[in-house]
Design an enzyme around this catalytic site. Structure first.
Site, PDB file in Angstrom:
ATOM      1  N   PRO A  77       0.902  -1.239   0.221  1.00 48.55           N
ATOM      2  CG  PRO A  77       0.131  -0.668   2.249  1.00 48.55           C
ATOM      3  CD  PRO A  77       0.934  -1.796   1.442  1.00 48.55           C
ATOM      4  CD  GLU A  78       1.830   6.265  -1.907  1.00 47.65           C
ATOM      5  OE1 GLU A  78       2.673   6.872  -1.882  1.00 47.65           O
ATOM      6  OE2 GLU A  78       1.892   5.219  -2.611  1.00 47.65           O
ATOM      7  CB  ILE A  79       0.337   5.005   4.006  1.00 42.73           C
ATOM      8  CG1 ILE A  79       0.673   6.302   3.448  1.00 42.73           C
ATOM      9  CG2 ILE A  79       0.677   5.205   5.735  1.00 42.73           C
ATOM     10  CD1 ILE A  79      -0.010   7.524   3.692  1.00 42.73           C
TER      11      ILE A  79
END
Length: 139
Positions: free
Chosen positions: A56-58
């Site tokens: 995921p992005e974060i």
């Protein structure tokens, strides 16, 4: 605590620095290389925790106070507001640098797993690749 995927360039940066900045200080060079390997492993874990095999992005990490004071600090989970994947290269770049410097086959193997996930999940019929909105859902 949280970690964005963009941080994953640091593994390669520290590994390169360990080879070029500390010619006269073996201990510092080894320390930076060990940190590079640890950060990159954390980045690979971002891929490993999802069913798609894509990061995921974060991600976020639990702290002991997250669950009734239990000692569960450091457990990684996908940030609910950042489940997307934008085809970021930082982790694979760090794996490439680490493989070149250490010659450890594990870094090539990790990169191959990530490549396979991108190929399996993000490839589109016209031959290109597209980011995805939710790495926690397999289609």
């Amino acid at each position: 605590p949280k970690m964005d995927h963009l941080v994953c360039f640091m593994g390669g940066l520290l590994a390169l620095g360990s080879q070029t900045l500390f010619e006269n200080d073996v201990h510092k060079a080894q320390t930076h290389l060990a940190l590079a390997e640890q950060i990159t492993q954390t980045c690979v874990n971002m891929y490993d925790i999802t069913p798609t095999g894509l990061a995921p992005e974060i991600v976020r990490f639990t702290t002991p106070s997250d669950k009734d004071g239990e000692d569960n600090g450091g457990v990684m989970y996908v940030d609910p507001g950042a489940k997307h994947n934008l085809l970021r290269p930082e982790t694979v770049e760090s794996l490439f640098v680490l493989h070149r410097i250490t010659h450890k086959p594990i870094y090539r193997e990790m990169a191959w797993e990530i490549f396979n996930s991108f190929r399996d999940v993000c490839r589109i019929p016209t031959g290109g690749y597209s980011g995805i909105m939710d790495v926690t859902k397999v289609k």
